[in-house]
Design a protein around this motif. Structure first.
Motif, PDB file in Angstrom:
ATOM      1  N   SER A 277      24.267 -54.853  13.657  1.00 27.64           N
ATOM      2  CA  SER A 277      23.580 -56.135  13.794  1.00 27.64           C
ATOM      3  C   SER A 277      24.407 -57.164  14.545  1.00 27.64           C
ATOM      4  N   THR A 278      23.711 -58.046  15.271  1.00 28.52           N
ATOM      5  CA  THR A 278      24.392 -59.198  15.874  1.00 28.52           C
ATOM      6  C   THR A 278      24.943 -60.128  14.805  1.00 28.52           C
ATOM      7  N   ASN A 279      24.384 -60.069  13.600  1.00 25.51           N
ATOM      8  CA  ASN A 279      24.878 -60.929  12.524  1.00 25.51           C
ATOM      9  C   ASN A 279      26.303 -60.590  12.115  1.00 25.51           C
ATOM     10  N   THR A 280      26.734 -59.362  12.368  1.00 25.14           N
ATOM     11  CA  THR A 280      28.117 -59.026  12.029  1.00 25.14           C
ATOM     12  C   THR A 280      29.102 -59.881  12.814  1.00 25.14           C
ATOM     13  N   VAL A 281      28.675 -60.397  13.961  1.00 21.91           N
ATOM     14  CA  VAL A 281      29.574 -61.235  14.762  1.00 21.91           C
ATOM     15  C   VAL A 281      29.957 -62.485  13.975  1.00 21.91           C
ATOM     16  N   VAL A 282      28.959 -63.232  13.487  1.00 22.23           N
ATOM     17  CA  VAL A 282      29.290 -64.461  12.763  1.00 22.23           C
ATOM     18  C   VAL A 282      30.000 -64.161  11.449  1.00 22.23           C
ATOM     19  N   HIS A 283      29.665 -63.038  10.824  1.00 23.44           N
ATOM     20  CA  HIS A 283      30.292 -62.738   9.532  1.00 23.44           C
ATOM     21  C   HIS A 283      31.744 -62.303   9.689  1.00 23.44           C
ATOM     22  N   LEU A 284      32.029 -61.424  10.643  1.00 23.73           N
ATOM     23  CA  LEU A 284      33.418 -60.998  10.829  1.00 23.73           C
ATOM     24  C   LEU A 284      34.288 -62.134  11.342  1.00 23.73           C
ATOM     25  N   LEU A 285      33.728 -62.992  12.202  1.00 23.98           N
ATOM     26  CA  LEU A 285      34.491 -64.158  12.652  1.00 23.98           C
ATOM     27  C   LEU A 285      34.824 -65.063  11.469  1.00 23.98           C
ATOM     28  N   ALA A 286      33.879 -65.217  10.550  1.00 32.00           N
ATOM     29  CA  ALA A 286      34.126 -66.068   9.383  1.00 32.00           C
ATOM     30  C   ALA A 286      35.165 -65.450   8.458  1.00 32.00           C
ATOM     31  N   ILE A 287      35.071 -64.141   8.219  1.00 33.43           N
ATOM     32  CA  ILE A 287      36.054 -63.471   7.358  1.00 33.43           C
ATOM     33  C   ILE A 287      37.443 -63.561   7.987  1.00 33.43           C
ATOM     34  N   ALA A 288      37.516 -63.323   9.291  1.00 34.39           N
ATOM     35  CA  ALA A 288      38.811 -63.420   9.981  1.00 34.39           C
ATOM     36  C   ALA A 288      39.362 -64.832   9.887  1.00 34.39           C
ATOM     37  N   GLY A 289      38.470 -65.819   9.988  1.00 35.92           N
ATOM     38  CA  GLY A 289      38.913 -67.206   9.875  1.00 35.92           C
ATOM     39  C   GLY A 289      39.525 -67.511   8.526  1.00 35.92           C
ATOM     40  N   ARG A 290      39.021 -66.863   7.474  1.00 31.58           N
ATOM     41  CA  ARG A 290      39.579 -67.079   6.139  1.00 31.58           C
ATOM     42  C   ARG A 290      40.977 -66.475   6.023  1.00 31.58           C
ATOM     43  N   THR A 291      41.262 -65.437   6.767  1.00 31.44           N
ATOM     44  CA  THR A 291      42.568 -64.768   6.677  1.00 31.44           C
ATOM     45  C   THR A 291      43.604 -65.367   7.614  1.00 31.44           C
ATOM     46  N   GLY A 292      43.131 -66.125   8.606  1.00 29.20           N
ATOM     47  CA  GLY A 292      44.045 -66.638   9.618  1.00 29.20           C
ATOM     48  C   GLY A 292      44.253 -65.693  10.783  1.00 29.20           C
ATOM     49  N   VAL A 293      43.530 -64.558  10.798  1.00 26.11           N
ATOM     50  CA  VAL A 293      43.601 -63.643  11.940  1.00 26.11           C
ATOM     51  C   VAL A 293      42.758 -64.221  13.072  1.00 26.11           C
ATOM     52  N   ASP A 294      43.339 -64.352  14.238  1.00 24.20           N
ATOM     53  CA  ASP A 294      42.696 -65.027  15.364  1.00 24.20           C
ATOM     54  C   ASP A 294      41.802 -64.056  16.137  1.00 24.20           C
ATOM     55  N   ILE A 295      40.568 -63.880  15.649  1.00 21.90           N
ATOM     56  CA  ILE A 295      39.570 -63.054  16.326  1.00 21.90           C
ATOM     57  C   ILE A 295      38.545 -63.975  16.954  1.00 21.90           C
ATOM     58  N   THR A 296      38.185 -63.745  18.212  1.00 20.44           N
ATOM     59  CA  THR A 296      37.254 -64.606  18.932  1.00 20.44           C
ATOM     60  C   THR A 296      36.123 -63.778  19.534  1.00 20.44           C
ATOM     61  N   LEU A 297      35.145 -64.476  20.111  1.00 20.00           N
ATOM     62  CA  LEU A 297      34.070 -63.785  20.822  1.00 20.00           C
ATOM     63  C   LEU A 297      34.610 -62.951  21.974  1.00 20.00           C
ATOM     64  N   ASP A 298      35.683 -63.396  22.589  1.00 23.58           N
ATOM     65  CA  ASP A 298      36.282 -62.608  23.679  1.00 23.58           C
ATOM     66  C   ASP A 298      36.776 -61.256  23.167  1.00 23.58           C
ATOM     67  N   ASP A 299      37.277 -61.228  21.932  1.00 27.56           N
ATOM     68  CA  ASP A 299      37.700 -59.956  21.342  1.00 27.56           C
ATOM     69  C   ASP A 299      36.495 -59.048  21.116  1.00 27.56           C
ATOM     70  N   TRP A 300      35.371 -59.633  20.709  1.00 27.66           N
ATOM     71  CA  TRP A 300      34.154 -58.842  20.534  1.00 27.66           C
ATOM     72  C   TRP A 300      33.752 -58.175  21.845  1.00 27.66           C
ATOM     73  N   ASP A 301      33.813 -58.936  22.921  1.00 28.18           N
ATOM     74  CA  ASP A 301      33.412 -58.368  24.208  1.00 28.18           C
ATOM     75  C   ASP A 301      34.434 -57.360  24.715  1.00 28.18           C
ATOM     76  N   ARG A 302      35.702 -57.683  24.556  1.00 30.09           N
ATOM     77  CA  ARG A 302      36.766 -56.785  25.030  1.00 30.09           C
ATOM     78  C   ARG A 302      36.747 -55.462  24.269  1.00 30.09           C
ATOM     79  N   CYS A 303      36.650 -55.528  22.958  1.00 29.41           N
ATOM     80  CA  CYS A 303      36.719 -54.305  22.153  1.00 29.41           C
ATOM     81  C   CYS A 303      35.433 -53.498  22.198  1.00 29.41           C
ATOM     82  N   GLY A 304      34.303 -54.183  22.351  1.00 24.36           N
ATOM     83  CA  GLY A 304      33.032 -53.476  22.291  1.00 24.36           C
ATOM     84  C   GLY A 304      32.457 -53.037  23.608  1.00 24.36           C
ATOM     85  N   ARG A 305      32.961 -53.546  24.713  1.00 24.18           N
ATOM     86  CA  ARG A 305      32.339 -53.331  26.025  1.00 24.18           C
ATOM     87  C   ARG A 305      32.199 -51.854  26.385  1.00 24.18           C
ATOM     88  N   ASP A 306      33.197 -51.057  26.083  1.00 19.46           N
ATOM     89  CA  ASP A 306      33.178 -49.644  26.496  1.00 19.46           C
ATOM     90  C   ASP A 306      32.882 -48.694  25.336  1.00 19.46           C
TER      91      ASP A 306
END
Length: 580
Positions: A277-306
């Motif tokens: 789901s596209t909803n996993t984007v907002v949820h994983l970004l929120a979970i990462a934000g709680r941990t302090g791990v710097d995950i961004t939309l650019d990481d979504w595109d970089r990791c998922g593109r291929d």
């Protein structure tokens, strides 16, 4: 990575409440004993909070009371002391205006329950869409040992000899009625066939996607995601998880040990592989934000593109979660990612082992369900992040659910100012729209709706459907159900209500979409765009609800996870955590 257990026994957090002979300890312990607990249960063994999102008004989680008993049995067996705690349950089925607005409230309330109560570890009993991220966000903030147990998907639906998926076929049948291809009575007859057992949606909707993300992150035992709710193996998984959390407390194995950057990158790639789901984007970004791990939309595109989508599952493909489990479940998908060098194999899981140790021996029992690597459902299935002057901070699209012929398109905008404007116009044959147009919906983002409802997959106008057209490009700052499909561009950031460029799109403007180039462009000059924005004024009013007002004031954009700004980051140990 290997995990070295901490010294045991040690004084646990719960002993701040129950260990000793002071007046306060006797007060706490004595009251709990009124439930008939013997003295030796307070001897320093781990007290495990079974955080249960069961509710009669959360149908996906309606069987979690029974499942919690199996979790508790496992905790008792391993020498722990289980205490079941009912927590906020945000139902996708019933909550208005949208369950998403209450994900953050649930996370906040559950975090405080963890912080303020005498528990040493947590079992997160989840299922329905927002319950999984909300409990993971709370657990990440508190950083007590925690393990996810999902309720599992419902059994396959069948109607008129056809395999039908919860949610997915609701949209398809609804469109078929408007197109004159299905009668209203047939639609009503299908209702009982689609959701015929306990459990979450049997498609790769948000619930199954988040169950998969929990496993890919390492926060659930291997194999947890796909077991059907009514299968006896779901209860076995619950009992094993109960046993495991006790050892995790003994080892002090915490979310911060598991939720690393590598774990999030594994989850992002897994989401592409399963057509999540596209909803996993907002949820994983929120979970990462709680941990302090710097995950961004650019990481979504970089990791998922291929990453190819290799799971032939609705809404992108043919099958349902029941067949996914029989084929081998998520371990097979993770193994495929590892074989393609798209998995951080050393990432730690709640088992205490690495993710590769958990999946290396997985076997695929049905290659029509989990497809061979050289015959994917979609060659590039990861979430596509589009940017441009219409979405400076990004928008998302799910390629595996989109129409190939619309992935590069230029069309005339037909604008709806909000969801009520859409509803007022969409069925009017006088609406100036055809299949070449691009439908644009505003003011449905985190602030604007408020809460960012699942209205982004706007139904097509009946006059277009009657021509046999099944898909058009739709753009909004809203979300869509993970069970939905189509060439739908979502989460446009900044949202319209936050003065994003989406706010000033006008009917008749031309928009260019180029998914391969990751481009979303409004064809007006920079000066014209600036002039329109200078004239724009917000239209949303103060909500009547106190929480809705708080949410509107503090919610951040979809591009960072739509969390409340004051909840980002792990804000210190829970009460009593470091007292020993």
């Amino acid at each position: 990575m290997s995990f070295k257990p901490a010294e045991w026994p040690r004084r646990l957090r719960s002993q701040e409440w129950y260990g000793g002979t002071t007046k306060d300890v006797i007060y706490h312990r004595g009251w709990l004993k009124n439930q008939g607990y013997p003295e030796d249960l307070f001897d320093g063994r781990p007290i495990i909070g079974v955080l249960n999102t069961w509710s009669d008004l959360t149908p996906c989680n309606g069987h979690l009371r029974e499942l919690a008993e199996k979790v508790k049995a496992g905790i008792w067996e391993a020498g722990g002391f289980p205490v079941e705690v009912p927590v906020f349950s945000a139902s996708e089925n019933t909550f208005r205006p949208t369950a998403m607005m209450f994900r953050n409230l649930a996370a906040l309330s559950i975090e405080e329950q963890i912080r303020g109560q005498p528990i040493d570890g947590c079992v997160l009993m989840v299922g329905c869409d927002k319950t999984t991220p909300s409990l993971l966000m709370a657990a990440a903030s508190c950083d007590l040992p925690s393990i996810v147990v999902t309720g599992g998907p419902m059994l396959n639906g069948w109607f008129q000899g056809e395999r039908v998926g919860a949610g997915t076929h609701l949209w398809r049948f609804s469109e078929a009625v408007k197109a004159g291809e299905m009668t209203q009575q047939e639609f009503l007859d299908a209702e009982a066939a689609v959701t015929r057992s306990s459990g979450t949606c049997n498609t790769m909707g948000t619930a199954s996607s988040m169950a998969s993300m929990s496993e890919a992150l390492g926060m659930a035992l291997s194999g947890n995601a796909a077991i059907p709710a009514v299968d006896s193996r779901r209860r076995v998984m619950a009992q094993l998880s109960g046993r495991r959390i006790v050892q995790m407390v003994k080892d002090d194995l915490k979310p911060s040990d598991i939720l690393t950057r590598e774990a999030f990158e594994n989850a992002i790639r897994c989401n592409g592989a399963v057509g999540g789901s596209t909803n996993t984007v907002v949820h994983l970004l929120a979970i990462a934000g709680r941990t302090g791990v710097d995950i961004t939309l650019d990481d979504w595109d970089r990791c998922g593109r291929d990453v190819a989508t290799i799971l032939n599952l609705q809404p992108s493909g043919k099958y349902l979660m029941e067949e996914f489990f029989y084929a081998g479940g998520l371990p097979v998908v993770l193994k495929r990612l590892g074989e393609a060098d798209k998995l951080h194999k050393d990432a730690l899981t709640v088992s205490g082992s690495t993710i590769w140790d958990e999946v290396r021996d997985a076997k695929n029992w049905n290659e029509d369900v989990i497809l061979p690597a050289d015959k994917p459902l979609t060659a590039q299935g990861g979430i596509a992040v589009l940017k441009g002057n219409l979405a400076p901070k990004g928008a998302v699209l799910k390629p595996s659910a989109a129409s190939p012929h619309l992935m590069q398109h230029r069309g005339r905008a037909v604008v709806f100012e909000d969801i009520d404007d859409y509803k007022a116009q969409i069925n009017d044959d006088a609406l100036d729209i055809d299949e070449t147009c691009i439908m644009v919906l505003k003011n449905c983002g985190p602030k604007g709706y408020p809460g960012m409802a699942e209205v982004g997959n706007m139904g097509l106008p009946p006059k277009v459907l009657k021509k046999g057209i099944k898909d058009m490009i739709r753009i909004s700052d809203a979300r869509m159900s993970g069970t939905a499909y189509g060439t739908v561009i979502l989460h446009t950031s900044p949202e319209a209500a936050a003065s994003g460029p989406l706010a000033v799109v006008r009917t008749g403007d031309m928009i260019e979409v180029d998914v391969a180039a990751r481009r979303l462009h409004l064809e007006i000059s920079d000066d014209e765009l600036s002039a329109r924005l200078a004239e724009w004024t917000p239209i949303h009013e103060r909500p009547d609800s106190g929480y809705a007002w708080l949410h509107q004031q503090h919610v951040q954009g979809a591009d960072t996870g739509a969390d409340l700004d004051f909840l980002k980051g792990c804000r210190g140990a829970p009460v009593g955590k470091d007292s020993h």
